[in-house]
Design an enzyme around this catalytic site. Structure first.
Site, PDB file in Angstrom:
ATOM      1  CE  LYS A   1      -1.914   2.178   3.433  1.00  0.00           C
ATOM      2  NZ  LYS A   1      -1.857   3.567   2.955  1.00  0.00           N
TER       3      LYS A   1
ATOM      4  CD  GLU B   1      13.870   0.640   9.017  1.00  0.00           C
ATOM      5  OE1 GLU B   1      14.283   1.529   9.587  1.00  0.00           O
ATOM      6  OE2 GLU B   1      14.679  -0.465   8.806  1.00  0.00           O
TER       7      GLU B   1
ATOM      8  CB  CYS C   1      13.601   8.599   7.775  1.00  0.00           C
ATOM      9  SG  CYS C   1      14.630   7.263   6.578  1.00  0.00           S
TER      10      CYS C   1
ATOM     11  CD  GLU D   1      10.824  12.662  11.596  1.00  0.00           C
ATOM     12  OE1 GLU D   1       9.682  12.201  12.058  1.00  0.00           O
ATOM     13  OE2 GLU D   1      11.563  11.989  10.804  1.00  0.00           O
TER      14      GLU D   1
END
Ligand code: NAD
Length: 490
Positions: free
Chosen positions: A177, A250, A284, A380
């Site tokens: 997906k 992750e 990331c 973040e």
């Protein structure tokens, strides 16, 4: 089930189930982040579509598992060649939906094809844990069954390939997906490479917010491989716990780069800048906190400020723009909110040049030595805000760099590589780069520490995540003549 071909000429896309491209009655609108305008409709899969995909993948599993590894690898190499041959078309679609300027879009598409090929150079090991006069004990690594792959919007193609390659090579079947913000390039790739695999081996579903949770709670999946935010990762883990699905997560990062005073500031400034702002800082493993030694702080800050001011940011489809927009409106609003809060708290912002008014553009922004507990340091940002943080000694900076819930990657910059290596060993992250940035290879596992992840991707360790161990005790003597073990299995 209606079957239709998607081409770049039409703006309705289809998804891959059981070897067929299929459409749905409901659709989700896909926007170009450089304009904010809808330019395509993607399928909105429902529970019935998911059931169909899982049933197809379940049916396809035994034959694919029993297909020789060499044949599975050949199918993946063929898929990689097709992706590479269509890189130009795919890159243009990528830029339209993701926002990244064309050269970077093409680099991701071609890099993904290269990565897929490189993955086929890996092999599943067979370990021999005993080879005595009476028996040989072999540990094999066998596929799990049907895998669910969920991908974010920042590197939609490469991160999909990180799941497709090892999942299928290890003998699993897959239902993938993409993010609802960036589904189109993946759907087009599915259409292009679907024929490389027997029907049902590789399926791609696309849908809105409801589809992810439907997938993670579906009992037909043996494993979930997920890349995305830490908040969503927790939900995935909770959902997977109900029937003990295997998981690889992750997740987010808040990576520190540490710049020691012995560096040549002019020589490394450009690399530091790219390490933070690549893909408009939606990476990331981007540098999200830049610790600079006090002796060179002003010099490096001024150099970076110049780069921020000189770098063109705009529509990725127009030549000359190095960075594009924030990928979606929600993320854009979040980044603007962080900047407003920083201003309201009196932090010093060093902004880049002007950006287009239309679309989700934010000027590249440095924050001049904010307190460690300010939001731009703790969270973040996943957008072009880079806090510059002044430090004085090594113990202090290591403590501050490790003072985060995340642990994805980090970097140390120094002319003294031995000292940098000692610092690298003290950083609580899955990866540390010395005098480099944003590096990963198909042979090296990426594994987040702390809240950055669970499990790993890439390399043999990443491949093993798509398998389970199976020990086989093979006798070398006739049945009845093998001595009983002194310690029986519990
Ligand atoms: P996200 O968590 O919002 O979404 C990721 C994917 O999960 C999307 O496909 C989304 O539709 C799906 N999803 C959303 N809610 C779900 C649920 N409840 N159950 C199952 N699936 C669900 O993340 P994002 O905003 O798309 O991506 C940005 C984040 O991804 C950042 O935090 C970034 O650091 C992280 N990221 C990590 C890595 C890594 O390798 N560690 C790589 C890229 C991005």
């Amino acid at each position: 089930m209606e079957s239709r071909m998607a081409t770049l000429a039409i703006d309705r896309y289809t998804m891959l189930i059981d070897g067929e491209m299929v459409s749905t009655n409901d659709t989700i609108s896909v926007r170009n982040p450089a304009t904010g305008e809808v330019f395509a409709e993607a399928p909105a899969a429902d529970a019935a579509d998911l059931d169909r995909a899982v049933a197809a993948a379940t049916r396809a599993f035994p034959a694919w598992r029993d297909t020789p590894m060499a044949d599975r690898k050949a199918a993946l190499v063929k898929a990689a060649d097709i992706i590479d041959a269509n890189a130009r078309e795919l890159a243009s679609l990528f830029t339209q939906e993701q926002g990244r300027p064309l050269p970077g879009a093409k680099a991701e598409v071609r890099g993904a094809a290269m990565w897929l090929k490189a993955t086929t150079m890996l092999d599943l090991p067979v370990e021999v844990t005993e080879d005595s006069d009476t028996r040989r004990v072999e540990v094999h690594h066998v596929p799990l069954g049907v895998v669910c792959g969920i991908v974010p919007w920042n590197f939609p193609v490469l991160l999909a390939i990180w799941k497709i390659g090892p999942a299928l090579m290890a003998g699993n079947t897959l239902v993938l997906k993409p993010s609802p913000f960036t589904p189109l390039t993946t759907l087009r790739i599915a259409e292009l490479i679907g024929g490389c695999f027997p029907a049902g081996v590789f399926n791609v579903l696309c849908g809105g917010d409801a589809l992810g949770p439907l997938m993670t709670s579906h009992r037909g999946f043996a494993k979930i491989t997920f890349t995305g935010s830490t908040a969503t990762g927790r939900r995935v883990m909770e959902s997977a716990a109900k029937d003990l699905k295997r998981i690889t997560l992750e997740l987010g990062g808040n990576d520190a780069a540490i710049v020691m005073p012995d560096v040549d500031v002019d020589a490394i400034a450009e690399q530091l800048f790219e390490g933070a702002f690549h893909n408009t800082a939606q990476v990331c493993v981007a540098t999200k906190r830049l610790f600079i030694h006090a002796d060179i702080y002003d010099q490096l800050r001024d150099r970076l400020h110049q780069l921020v001011k000189d770098t063109p940011v705009g529509d990725g489809a127009e030549q000359g723009n190095r960075y594009g927009p924030i990928q979606n409106e929600a993320q854009y609003r979040r980044v603007l909110g962080m900047l407003d809060e920083a201003r309201a708290n009196g932090l010093t912002l060093l902004e880049g040049g002007s950006v287009p008014e239309r679309g989700y553009f934010v000027p590249l922004t440095l924050v001049d030595n904010p307190p460690d507990d300010s939001r731009v340091v703790v969270e973040e940002a996943f957008g072009p805000i880079l806090p510059l943080l002044k430090f004085h000694d090594i113990d202090e900076v290591i403590e501050r760099a490790n003072d985060t819930e995340y642990g994805l990657a980090g970097a140390v910059w120094s002319d003294d590589v031995e000292q940098a290596t000692r610092i690298a060993h003290r950083l609580d992250t899955g990866t540390v780069w010395i005098n480099q940035n944003l590096q990963s290879t198909p042979f090296t596992p990426l594994a987040g520490a702390k809240q950055s992840g669970f499990g790993q991707e890439n390399g043999v360790p990443g491949l093993l995540e798509f398998t389970r161990s199976k020990a086989i005790f093979i006798p070398k003597a006739p049945a009845g003549s093998i001595p009983e073990a002194e310690v029986a299995a519990p």
